[in-house]
Design a protein around this motif. Structure first.
Motif, PDB file in Angstrom:
ATOM      1  N   LEU A 169       0.813  -1.208   0.000  1.00  0.00           N
ATOM      2  CA  LEU A 169       0.000   0.000   0.000  1.00  0.00           C
ATOM      3  C   LEU A 169       0.848   1.260   0.000  1.00  0.00           C
ATOM      4  N   SER A 170       2.101   1.181   0.449  1.00  0.00           N
ATOM      5  CA  SER A 170       2.951   2.354   0.485  1.00  0.00           C
ATOM      6  C   SER A 170       3.270   2.867  -0.914  1.00  0.00           C
ATOM      7  N   LYS A 171       3.083   2.007  -1.917  1.00  0.00           N
ATOM      8  CA  LYS A 171       3.356   2.423  -3.291  1.00  0.00           C
ATOM      9  C   LYS A 171       2.268   3.352  -3.822  1.00  0.00           C
ATOM     10  N   GLU A 172       1.139   3.407  -3.130  1.00  0.00           N
ATOM     11  CA  GLU A 172       0.023   4.193  -3.622  1.00  0.00           C
ATOM     12  C   GLU A 172      -0.681   4.833  -2.439  1.00  0.00           C
ATOM     13  N   ASP A 173      -0.872   6.156  -2.504  1.00  0.00           N
ATOM     14  CA  ASP A 173      -1.497   6.860  -1.398  1.00  0.00           C
ATOM     15  C   ASP A 173      -2.975   6.521  -1.298  1.00  0.00           C
ATOM     16  N   ALA A 174      -3.502   6.593  -0.070  1.00  0.00           N
ATOM     17  CA  ALA A 174      -4.913   6.329   0.142  1.00  0.00           C
ATOM     18  C   ALA A 174      -5.746   7.486  -0.399  1.00  0.00           C
ATOM     19  N   CYS A 175      -6.895   7.149  -0.966  1.00  0.00           N
ATOM     20  CA  CYS A 175      -7.811   8.146  -1.514  1.00  0.00           C
ATOM     21  C   CYS A 175      -9.005   8.303  -0.568  1.00  0.00           C
ATOM     22  N   THR A 176      -9.266   9.533  -0.151  1.00  0.00           N
ATOM     23  CA  THR A 176     -10.415   9.787   0.712  1.00  0.00           C
ATOM     24  C   THR A 176     -11.711   9.632  -0.076  1.00  0.00           C
ATOM     25  N   VAL A 177     -12.671   8.937   0.502  1.00  0.00           N
ATOM     26  CA  VAL A 177     -13.946   8.693  -0.173  1.00  0.00           C
ATOM     27  C   VAL A 177     -15.093   9.152   0.720  1.00  0.00           C
ATOM     28  N   ARG A 178     -16.273   9.326   0.120  1.00  0.00           N
ATOM     29  CA  ARG A 178     -17.452   9.768   0.855  1.00  0.00           C
ATOM     30  C   ARG A 178     -18.206   8.569   1.425  1.00  0.00           C
ATOM     31  N   TRP A 179     -18.944   8.855   2.489  1.00  0.00           N
ATOM     32  CA  TRP A 179     -19.740   7.822   3.144  1.00  0.00           C
ATOM     33  C   TRP A 179     -21.184   8.297   3.197  1.00  0.00           C
ATOM     34  N   ASN A 180     -22.077   7.594   2.513  1.00  0.00           N
ATOM     35  CA  ASN A 180     -23.472   8.001   2.415  1.00  0.00           C
ATOM     36  C   ASN A 180     -24.362   7.156   3.324  1.00  0.00           C
ATOM     37  N   PHE A 181     -24.342   7.503   4.587  1.00  0.00           N
ATOM     38  CA  PHE A 181     -25.214   6.854   5.573  1.00  0.00           C
ATOM     39  C   PHE A 181     -25.333   7.783   6.771  1.00  0.00           C
ATOM     40  N   PRO A 182     -26.560   8.041   7.248  1.00  0.00           N
ATOM     41  CA  PRO A 182     -27.847   7.449   6.850  1.00  0.00           C
ATOM     42  C   PRO A 182     -28.525   8.263   5.742  1.00  0.00           C
ATOM     43  N   VAL A 183     -29.463   7.613   5.066  1.00  0.00           N
ATOM     44  CA  VAL A 183     -30.198   8.270   3.985  1.00  0.00           C
ATOM     45  C   VAL A 183     -31.705   8.224   4.237  1.00  0.00           C
ATOM     46  N   THR A 184     -32.236   7.030   4.442  1.00  0.00           N
ATOM     47  CA  THR A 184     -33.675   6.862   4.640  1.00  0.00           C
ATOM     48  C   THR A 184     -34.067   7.221   6.080  1.00  0.00           C
ATOM     49  N   PRO A 185     -35.357   7.489   6.320  1.00  0.00           N
ATOM     50  CA  PRO A 185     -35.802   7.774   7.701  1.00  0.00           C
ATOM     51  C   PRO A 185     -35.475   6.643   8.674  1.00  0.00           C
ATOM     52  N   GLY A 186     -35.608   5.392   8.216  1.00  0.00           N
ATOM     53  CA  GLY A 186     -35.274   4.272   9.088  1.00  0.00           C
ATOM     54  C   GLY A 186     -33.800   4.249   9.462  1.00  0.00           C
ATOM     55  N   GLU A 187     -32.928   4.543   8.483  1.00  0.00           N
ATOM     56  CA  GLU A 187     -31.492   4.580   8.752  1.00  0.00           C
ATOM     57  C   GLU A 187     -31.144   5.733   9.694  1.00  0.00           C
ATOM     58  N   LYS A 188     -31.808   6.878   9.516  1.00  0.00           N
ATOM     59  CA  LYS A 188     -31.555   8.021  10.392  1.00  0.00           C
ATOM     60  C   LYS A 188     -31.968   7.710  11.831  1.00  0.00           C
TER      61      LYS A 188
END
Length: 280
Positions: A169-188
């Protein structure tokens, strides 16, 4: 900051120090899903990676405890160099385990040499005795010794696995990604419930095995049993009396207090209502 590795919409922790910090400092339990390299079919000593539920990931990101990243290199097939290094690692670990077993056997024989000599002497004299069975040894020591050896073996393997992974993994830097949770009323609702209980100092784990959403512990689940079984119900959802009775019987059978979690009227907090079964 702790790095959570996102793979197929799931978050994992590969660093043993991060796993320890999450559990001891932040009360995040997760679930270890890995195994030992040479014992892949056993489930007694699970290892890294640590799999996190969606609510845990969202909480860690919101509290600035962790960041979510991905490594594009993990989605590609490993090169020949990585395969060779991994095979060398497996062989070396196997050799070290054999050496540990041999040393343990030598120590056992040294500690029991007097009994072994006495047993052989009685056998040569033709004396019948059952003491030999009582003091017969095992190949790799007592169960307590095996547990210590396995724990040490797990720690060493995970440290080596982490080092091997970081080389690639040191050969390639980590890429920051988005996290989509919660979305629905039940998840919230589930997330707000989890967050509210976490902020009150509880340990929380998934509760599907008991028919609920969460299990709530007063301390580390290794030391304590769950006290509450949380069931999330929308404020506008109808709750038949038969379900309330079923929840009460469920809590009585598993010896836990069933708690209904619903959003408040202003949707800014969570309201909890416990159910205690007093029928026959």
């Amino acid at each position: 900051m702790i790095k959570l590795n996102k793979i197929d919409n799931k978050a994992f922790v590969w660093n043993s120090n991060d796993w320890q910090r999450l559990r001891e400092e932040h009360r995040i339990v997760g679930q270890l899903i890995g195994t030992l390299a040479h014992l892949p079919r056993q489930e007694v000593f699970p290892g890294l990676p640590l799999s996190l539920i969606n609510e845990e990931v969202t909480l860690l990101i919101e509290k600035n405890i962790a960041t979510l990243v991905c490594y594009p290199s993990l989605s590609r097939m490993p090169g020949d160099g990585v395969k060779k290094e991994f095979e060398k690692f497996r062989k070396r670990m196997h050799k070290e385990q054999v050496e540990c077993c041999i040393e343990e056997r030598k120590r056992q024989i040294t500690d029991m040499i007097d009994r072994i000599v006495e047993g052989k002497r009685r056998k040569l004299l033709g004396l019948n005795t059952k003491r030999r069975k009582k003091y017969s040894g095992t190949k790799c020591g007592t169960s307590e010794d095996q547990e210590k050896l396995s724990a040490k073996q797990l720690q060493e393997e995970e440290s080596e696995r982490k080092a091997l992974l970081e080389k690639e993994l040191s050969k390639e830097d980590a890429c920051t990604v988005r996290w989509n949770f919660p979305v629905t009323p039940g998840e919230k609702l589930r997330y707000n419930t989890f967050k509210t209980l976490w902020e009150q100092g509880y340990f929380i784990t998934p509760g599907q095995k008991f028919g609920g959403d969460f299990l709530v512990y007063p301390g580390d689940p290794v030391k304590f049993h769950a006290q509450f079984l949380i069931i999330c119900v929308e404020r506008t959802s109808a709750l038949p009396m038969s379900e309330i009775v079923a929840f009460g019987r469920l809590g009585s059978s598993v010896r836990k207090t069933v708690v209904i979690a619903s959003p408040s009227s202003d949707q800014k907090s969570v309201v909890f209502q416990s159910i205690n079964w007093s029928g026959t």
